[in-house]
Enzyme design. Sequence first.
Site, PDB file in Angstrom:
ATOM      1  N   HIS A 193       5.644  -1.089   2.479  1.00 28.19           N
ATOM      2  CA  HIS A 193       5.267  -2.239   1.662  1.00 28.19           C
ATOM      3  C   HIS A 193       3.882  -1.953   1.107  1.00 28.19           C
ATOM      4  O   HIS A 193       2.942  -1.759   1.862  1.00 28.19           O
ATOM      5  CB  HIS A 193       5.245  -3.523   2.507  1.00 28.19           C
ATOM      6  CG  HIS A 193       4.905  -4.735   1.699  1.00 28.19           C
ATOM      7  ND1 HIS A 193       5.841  -5.629   1.249  1.00 28.19           N
ATOM      8  CD2 HIS A 193       3.720  -5.177   1.220  1.00 28.19           C
ATOM      9  CE1 HIS A 193       5.247  -6.576   0.546  1.00 28.19           C
ATOM     10  NE2 HIS A 193       3.959  -6.328   0.524  1.00 28.19           N
ATOM     11  N   CYS A 194       3.791  -1.876  -0.174  1.00 27.54           N
ATOM     12  CA  CYS A 194       2.523  -1.484  -0.789  1.00 27.54           C
ATOM     13  C   CYS A 194       1.773  -2.702  -1.310  1.00 27.54           C
ATOM     14  O   CYS A 194       2.219  -3.337  -2.270  1.00 27.54           O
ATOM     15  CB  CYS A 194       2.802  -0.515  -1.938  1.00 27.54           C
ATOM     16  SG  CYS A 194       1.300   0.164  -2.645  1.00 27.54           S
ATOM     17  N   PRO A 195       0.648  -3.064  -0.725  1.00 28.16           N
ATOM     18  CA  PRO A 195      -0.102  -4.213  -1.229  1.00 28.16           C
ATOM     19  C   PRO A 195      -0.702  -3.949  -2.606  1.00 28.16           C
ATOM     20  O   PRO A 195      -0.926  -4.878  -3.362  1.00 28.16           O
ATOM     21  CB  PRO A 195      -1.224  -4.401  -0.205  1.00 28.16           C
ATOM     22  CG  PRO A 195      -0.902  -3.534   0.936  1.00 28.16           C
ATOM     23  CD  PRO A 195       0.003  -2.460   0.446  1.00 28.16           C
ATOM     24  N   GLY A 198       1.972  -4.909  -4.692  1.00 20.71           N
ATOM     25  CA  GLY A 198       2.466  -6.236  -4.363  1.00 20.71           C
ATOM     26  C   GLY A 198       3.966  -6.310  -4.165  1.00 20.71           C
ATOM     27  O   GLY A 198       4.595  -7.309  -4.463  1.00 20.71           O
TER      28      GLY A 198
END
Lengths: 472, 146
Positions: A193-195, A198
């Site tokens: 999950h890549c912040p 997003g």
Amino acid sequence: MKNCEYQQIDPQALPTPNPTPPPHQGHDSDKREEPRRPRRRWEVFPGKNRFYCDGRLILARQSGVLPLTLGLILVTSGLFFIFDCPFLVKHLTSCIPVIGGVLFVFVVTTLLQTSFTDPGILPRATPDEAADIEKQIDNTGNTSYRPPPRTKEVLINQQVVKLKYCFTCKMFRPPRTSHCSLCDNCVERFDHHCPWVGNCVGKRNYRFFYTFIVSLSFLTAFIFGCVTTHLALRAQGGKGLVFALQESPGSAVELVICFFSVWSILGLSGFHTYLVASNLTTNEDIKGSWSGKSGEDVTNPYSHRNIFINCCSVLCGPMPPSLIDRRGFLPADESAQTSGADVELPALATKSEMHVCTQGTKGLLESATLSPLLSTSCPQGKPQTGPTCPDNSPATDPSPELSGSCGVRHAASSTGDTSSPRHTKTGSRKSKQAALHIPNPTFDVPVSPTSSNTGPSSKDRGHKGASFTPLH
Amino acid sequence: MAETHSLQDMRQQAAVAAKVFIQRDYANGTVCQFQTKFPSELETRIDKQQFEETVRTLNNLYAEAEKLGSQSYIEGCLACLTAYTVFLCMETHYEKVLKKIAKYIQEQNDKIYAPRGLLLTDPIERGLRVVSCALVSVAAKKYSLL
């Protein structure tokens, strides 16, 4: 940026060229209820996602630092085109803004595609399927008080792979699928999950993500090189660097941003190039699934044993379709149902609704079989009671997903909006008013207590170990 | 409305007696394949060969959709060169095959399964997890033929 505001469906303005017949026609014949606004499936999607443009764009509910990413790219590129390009065009070549422009377009396009594409979310199992799987698990002859095993072993290319049962989605996760605790969805070929973008990175948007980081590393390196050249040219003739910086202050900003980001982005690109070449995901690499740490002779069963074929299959393979139906309409009857127990009521499929009266056996069969499916797309359906099971958190394995992240985690946001499973919060007043106007308070009442009880518990557990790891 | 009531009754009578789920077969990796094992619940309704033929055809169609061949590579490279904007205007090979699969399932239902009181559901509606086969109770069939 393609981010258009969330729009409520206005019954009067319902577009006619819809593939499915608008359910509002059913309202005329239904004298029992007041006319309802037909709802689309994205509005009752059980995961923690946000939808824009009436379900066309999907984003994780926690958008992370996507605005920051976009801002940095736009600011740096803007400064580059304003401050450096004119000088360099005059003194060097006019190819520079062209190359810069192409790279910039690539970066922004792929970033938006990574952020707004469904990463490969698996829809949750219908109650029938969940019951069938439970029956199969219980049939393993387990009569003791201990809960039955929730893993299944399959043989993939002569390699034993364990499939875990997902308590939230009520199904055995396919191989390489992982449940993202931030988005509360099972994602196929889950990478991380890549912040920064997003969103989760999974099967469907990995190629966009890879192109994004590769083109971003080219862009950053290119801008860094051009800015250095620019300042060097200006500082020629004994004028000094300070003079050059004073003449072109924007270049200083660019220099700083590029200098600090180019290493991490180049490193990330290199790492993902290695993953692509060996057909691995970040999740598998970090967990060491195929590295043989356990002492057994394990190899990656998904690899094609050829770097070229691996790269082609990951980056140029066929584009799988989105498995979640975001823009389909919920049948009118669904909005009126008060509980998921009304499975046998004729909740008609949108496709066959208008044709049930005219078709023969097939129509009746279809309506009968599709009714259980449709009742589960409501949040009050059984899938929502999944998280109450105490075994939920271990099964969802939050830590691997977390450790696979490539940036800052917002632990505080875990306790955010868990009371409403519908994730259409956009902050717009219009949407909030419309939400209040939605004439099904019965939807909210049964759902909120269960999900608010379970949300924080699973989320808190999932957010331990937050760390900033720009490089993997 | 009397008409609606009688239709509702018929639908309730046409309630699904049972549902059989054909799960995915992961022996070859993550490609979409379904198990060809014949479920015991269907023994009385349809013969094994017919059913296995249907599932095998579906498997072949999905294999065709996910095939790594020159066509998919060309499509992929073209998409990459255009920063994947081509996906916004073009229907992908996979989507074309999905339409073929939908048509095949409908055809199978019309010709073979519906007359035997069975209904196959397109796996895409279940997230490509299962092929759902619904057994409709025989009593309902009588009502529906009225």
